[in-house]
Design a protein around this motif. Structure first.
Motif, short mmCIF file in Angstrom:
data_model
loop_
_atom_site.label_atom_id
_atom_site.label_comp_id
_atom_site.label_asym_id
_atom_site.label_seq_id
_atom_site.Cartn_x
_atom_site.Cartn_y
_atom_site.Cartn_z
N ASN A 129 0.81 -1.22 0.00
CA ASN A 129 0.00 0.00 0.00
C ASN A 129 0.85 1.27 0.00
N ASP A 130 2.17 1.10 -0.18
CA ASP A 130 3.07 2.25 -0.16
C ASP A 130 3.23 2.85 -1.56
N TYR A 131 4.20 3.75 -1.67
CA TYR A 131 4.50 4.43 -2.93
C TYR A 131 5.97 4.17 -3.27
N LEU A 132 6.29 4.20 -4.57
CA LEU A 132 7.64 3.88 -4.99
C LEU A 132 8.05 4.79 -6.15
N VAL A 133 9.27 5.35 -6.07
CA VAL A 133 9.79 6.19 -7.15
C VAL A 133 11.30 5.97 -7.25
N PHE A 134 11.84 6.19 -8.45
CA PHE A 134 13.28 6.01 -8.68
C PHE A 134 13.91 7.36 -9.00
N ALA A 135 15.14 7.53 -8.56
CA ALA A 135 15.89 8.78 -8.83
C ALA A 135 17.14 8.41 -9.61
N LEU A 136 17.43 9.21 -10.64
CA LEU A 136 18.52 8.89 -11.55
C LEU A 136 19.41 10.10 -11.76
N ASP A 137 20.74 9.87 -11.88
CA ASP A 137 21.67 10.95 -12.24
C ASP A 137 21.32 11.48 -13.62
N SER A 138 21.51 12.77 -13.82
CA SER A 138 21.27 13.31 -15.17
C SER A 138 22.52 13.07 -16.02
N LYS A 139 22.31 13.09 -17.35
CA LYS A 139 23.43 12.88 -18.27
C LYS A 139 24.22 14.17 -18.50
N GLU A 140 23.61 15.31 -18.18
CA GLU A 140 24.28 16.60 -18.37
C GLU A 140 25.38 16.78 -17.32
N GLU A 141 26.28 17.73 -17.56
CA GLU A 141 27.40 17.94 -16.63
C GLU A 141 26.89 18.37 -15.27
N ASN A 142 27.46 17.78 -14.23
CA ASN A 142 27.06 18.04 -12.85
C ASN A 142 27.38 19.48 -12.46
N PHE A 143 26.45 20.16 -11.82
CA PHE A 143 26.67 21.57 -11.43
C PHE A 143 27.86 21.69 -10.46
N ARG A 144 28.21 20.60 -9.76
CA ARG A 144 29.32 20.66 -8.79
C ARG A 144 30.68 20.83 -9.50
N LYS A 145 30.71 20.52 -10.80
CA LYS A 145 31.94 20.74 -11.56
C LYS A 145 32.30 22.23 -11.61
N SER A 146 31.29 23.10 -11.53
CA SER A 146 31.57 24.55 -11.53
C SER A 146 32.14 25.00 -10.19
N ILE A 147 31.89 24.21 -9.15
CA ILE A 147 32.45 24.50 -7.83
C ILE A 147 33.88 23.97 -7.74
N ASP A 148 34.06 22.76 -8.26
CA ASP A 148 35.39 22.13 -8.24
C ASP A 148 35.50 21.23 -9.47
N PRO A 149 36.29 21.63 -10.46
CA PRO A 149 36.40 20.84 -11.71
C PRO A 149 36.94 19.44 -11.49
N PHE A 150 37.57 19.18 -10.32
CA PHE A 150 38.11 17.86 -10.04
C PHE A 150 37.11 16.93 -9.36
N TYR A 151 35.90 17.43 -9.13
CA TYR A 151 34.87 16.64 -8.45
C TYR A 151 34.59 15.36 -9.26
#
Length: 886
Positions: free
Chosen positions: A50-72
């Protein structure tokens, strides 16, 4: 409190891959990860139905954290090939099972999870996160916890403190200090997990640590903190999850299905040989293949009093999925009285609420007032399932004046069955036998001849009624699990919403001029009598003109006319036979004329007078069948108002008897050559497309292409026959019969046509190949017309191909007009839709609004979909149907 499970799709599967044995199927395809994933879904469905279920997926676009640290995450190794192969399949499974797999451009799955979590908590929903990623510890609070499905352990604040020595609220700062070498998060080099824990125990947070930097001991720790302050705060930016990426979140889209979602991917499970999962699903072996189990059972429960019904009403929530069925005194909705209704919340426990059983000793029953209150609440559920629920909705309208607030939640197992197999019977008895091997209680076995349901004792009635509610609930879910996603979309976006159009149309009725029909009856009776006398004179005897056997003896034995094909009862006298010999004797045209007149007299004039006489406003009410054809077209019955001839004088005279009410006009909107426009659209033929854009006469343009400018006008009718014939899969033989020309001449015409329109030939050939290869044809929206080509003869194969081609055009035209009708219904115009006759809609419009609303409806119809050619409607206004220009 409800719980939403969020699965970190890639993160969970990535870690699972290395923890599971390297299984493979017989073809060498890796299946270890897939096996684990399927088992997880089975576990969640079993443990949390009787619960709910959803999936979360990484996006294919460049991660915004790369703008914080390109070595991430720069050091992340390439995923193993076996993992990538299985990952692609698993992500496809998510969609096929009917679940949401959410990704947001530029963000990681953890950010998506954090954002979903925030939305869910705002909806007062608990969140269970399935992931191996420690970054998600920062989300743990009273409403959110991590979950290890293998050990079934919930990871809450206590477990976080036990493992890391800090609370979830301190976890971001903890990670900012210790860093993460796998993700290239620097942290504070030289201070490890124990040091970070001690600092946070003493100072509470990273900000507080730096505010008290001078008092921190030992000095080495103080120096390390001073030296790497920038790294610490950059690390905090990298590890802090974004929870503000979703403006809203529809929890209902994530509801766990009642039946196992794995049933939607059975073929894939078989392909990858995941037998450990297959053997636990409700499926059985048949002919070496597995199919869904056909077991059906239910519990019939009688609603004995008002208190019991009120308690059941309290169980209805906006998330409820219910089935509903009415029991009445008659099949005719206009005179039927409701006797009771049945419903089920789970497809197993089914209830019957009696309202109006009427026999000696009948107990006190549910009042109509309480029944209406309950039904109103029931129709606010997330999903209301019926079988031919149009009938039940009309009964509720005529008995309670009840109309649902919305039709978006109304579903129908009959329509699903028809979409799945449009050429098979769709009644509940046949379907339950086909899908469950279950024989339903027969109506004739419980109702005495001449009696109706109200006279049936309640103790006999409730089991029968409950069976219907349980059956349509289980049938709906069974077929829904078998249906392609494209067909589910057609069900939800077209066929289910279309029910509202039909309910409104059928209950509006169409007014007829009863005096006009009485005069027409007298006139036709006299004409029939005169024709009979002429035929008897030509035959030199009196006989039963309506007996094919007697007519056959007169024509072929006594008058010695050339006979046609033979039937069981003698030589055939059907229309095609008589038309082929109509010049052989003066009696034949008279017989054909008599037949046409008698058919109109007996099929329309007499029944229409009788039906209109029973109605105070002299209206007749036809019934439209959504599942009456295999192509998607509507059919009409009791009376059939779609088959009144339009091209004959007598047919037009019958139409003249259908009139508008006082102060109104009849309004006709007819799609112009819609099937030819579809031919131009599908074939992409430039000449056809150009002709339609120029608003040219398409048949004349076709004649020009085939026969040249000089013969075009003369040959326009031939071109028209070819244009329409191709849509109906007509070959040279049929064309020769239609045009009464030689087979060779007809063949030459078709060859010339295809030479003039090569893309049309290519398209038709491609479609025939597609139908042969796949066993079905597809309409514009993706509706399927299925064929079984196994062990059939050539003539059947040819017939199937003709039907398949015809279904593309006729079915696509049906798709378009249904979409238009749905949109028109939602506009809430003053004009009432009375009839749909294939490509034509007939409305009754107030005189002062008729032209304005005609323009509005035209706009809707011509813009309801985008083709390669424009859609056009012919518009006509008149006082009666016969005067409308169709």
């Amino acid at each position: 409190m409800k719980t939403l499970t969020i699965i970190d799709t890639f993160g969970f599967l990535f870690r699972s891959y290395f923890a599971l044995p390297p299984l493979k199927n017989r073809e060498g395809f890796p299946t270890g990860l897939l096996t684990g994933f399927a088992k997880l879904i089975m576990q969640l469905h079993r443990d949390y139905p009787n619960d709910y279920l959803v999936f979360a997926l990484d996006s294919k676009e460049e991660n915004f954290r790369k703008s914080i640290d390109p070595f991430y995450k720069a050091n992340r190794p390439e995923a193993p090939e076996d993992l990538k192969l299985q990952l692609e399949v698993a992500i496809t499974w998510v969609e096929q099972m009917g679940f949401k797999n959410i990704s947001i451009a530029g963000y990681e799955a953890d950010d998506v999870i954090a954002s979903i979590n925030k939305c869910a908590n705002a909806l007062e929903v608990n969140v269970r996160i399935i992931s191996h990623d420690k970054d998600l510890y920062q989300l743990i609070d009273g409403d959110t916890f991590l979950f290890d499905p293998k050990s079934k352990q919930e990871i809450r604040e206590e477990q976080c403190i036990e493992k890391y020595g800090v609370t979830p609220s301190q976890f971001i700062d903890y990670q900012s200090i210790v860093g993460d070498s796998a993700d290239n998060v620097p942290g504070i080099k030289g201070i490890g997990a124990k040091g970070a824990t001690n600092l946070l125990k003493s100072y509470g947070s990273l900000d507080n640590i730096y505010q008290n930097l001078d008092s921190i001991t030992p000095m080495r720790t103080q120096m390390l903190l001073k030296k790497t302050r920038e790294d610490a705060y950059r690390s905090r930016q990298l590890v802090r999850l974004r929870d503000d990426l979703l403006d809203s979140f529809n929890l209902q889209d994530c509801k766990m299905p009642r039946v196992s979602p794995l049933l939607n991917i059975i073929e894939s499970l078989q392909e990858y040989e995941i037998h450990s999962v297959l053997k636990k699903l409700p499926i059985k072996e048949k002919g070496g293949k597995r199919e869904v189990s056909s077991h059906f059972h239910y519990q019939a429960i009688l609603v004995e009093n008002s208190t019991m019904l009120k308690n059941l009403m309290a169980q209805i929530t906006p998330d409820s999925i219910v089935s509903f069925d009415t029991e009445t005194t008659d099949l005719d909705v206009l005179c039927a009285k409701i006797v009771g209704f049945s419903f089920s919340f789970d497809g197993i426990n089914a209830y019957y609420a009696p309202i109006a059983h009427n026999y000696l000793g009948a107990p006190e029953q549910i009042s109509k007032e309480l029944a209406l209150t309950f039904i109103t609440a029931l129709f606010n559920a997330k999903m209301v399932i019926g079988h031919n629920i149009k009938y039940d909705l009309e009964i509720l309208r005529t008995n309670f004046n009840f109309t649902p607030k919305s039709y978006h939640n109304i579903k129908d197992s009959m329509l699903l069955a028809w979409l799945y197999q449009s050429d098979m019977p769709c009644n509940l008895d046949d379907l339950m036998h086909r899908y469950f091997k279950h024989t339903m209680i027969a109506f004739k076995d419980i109702i005495k001849k001449g009696e109706n349901f109200s006279q049936l004792p309640i103790e006999s009635a409730f089991t029968y009624a409950c069976e219907d509610a349980a059956a349509c609930y289980q049938l709906f879910h069974k077929i829904n699990a078998l249906l392609l996603e494209s067909l589910k979309e057609i069900a939800n976006n077209v066929e289910f919403p279309f029910i509202q159009c039909l309910v409104n149309m059928e209950l509006s009725g169409t007014k007829i001029n009863i005096e006009y029909f009485k005069n027409l009856k007298t006139e036709m009776a006299e004409k029939l009598q005169a024709l009979s006398c002429e035929i008897y004179t030509l035959a030199n005897k009196r006989f039963n003109l309506n007996s094919p056997q007697q007519l056959s003896i007169v024509l072929f034995e006594e008058l010695n006319l050339q006979s046609g094909k033979k039937t069981k009862s003698g030589l055939s006298t059907n229309s095609s036979v008589l038309n082929s010999i109509k010049d052989a004797h003066p009696i034949i045209p008279k017989v054909l004329e008599y037949r046409e007149l008698f058919k109109l007299y007996s099929t329309y004039i007499e029944p229409l007078i009788e039906l209109a006489s029973q109605d105070a406003t002299h209206k007749v009410y036809t019934s439209f069948m959504q599942t009456g054809t295999s192509t998607g077209r509507l059919s009409s019955k009791n009376p059939n108002l779609q088959n009144i001839p339009v091209k004959t004088q007598q047919g037009r005279r019958i139409r003249e008897g259908f009139i508008a009410q006082d102060g109104h006009l009849l309004l006709s909107l007819d799609y112009s050559q819609i099937e030819l426009r579809l031919l131009a659209h599908f074939s992409k033929d430039s000449a056809m497309i150009e002709a339609f854009y120029k608003e040219a006469d398409i048949h004349l343009e076709t004649a020009k292409k085939i026969f040249g400018e000089t013969q075009a006008k003369e040959k326009r009718s031939v071109a028209k026959s070819i244009n329409f014939g191709l849509i109906y899969g007509m070959g040279a033989r049929k064309l020769s019969e239609t045009l009464q020309i030689s087979y060779q001449e007809a063949k030459t015409y078709i060859q010339n046509y295809f030479e003039s329109f090569p893309t049309v030939k290519d398209f038709l050939k491609e479609q025939e190949e597609f139908i042969l290869q796949n066993g079905y044809s597809l309409t514009l929206l993706g509706r399927m017309r299925k064929f079984n080509f196994q062990n059939i003869q050539d003539f059947q194969k040819a017939a199937f191909l003709r039907e398949g081609i015809n279904a593309i055009f006729q079915g696509s035209a049906a798709d378009i007009i249904k979409l238009a009708m749905i949109q028109i219904t939602q506009e809430k115009l003053e004009s009432k839709l009375l009839l749909q006759v294939h490509d034509e809609l007939i409305f009754e419009a107030p005189k002062h609004l008729a032209e304005i609303e005609a323009q509005k409806i035209t706009q809707i119809m011509e813009n309801i979909t985008t083709l390669r050619v424009p859609l056009r409607c012919g518009v006509s206004l008149a006082k009666n149907w016969g005067e409308l220009k169709g």
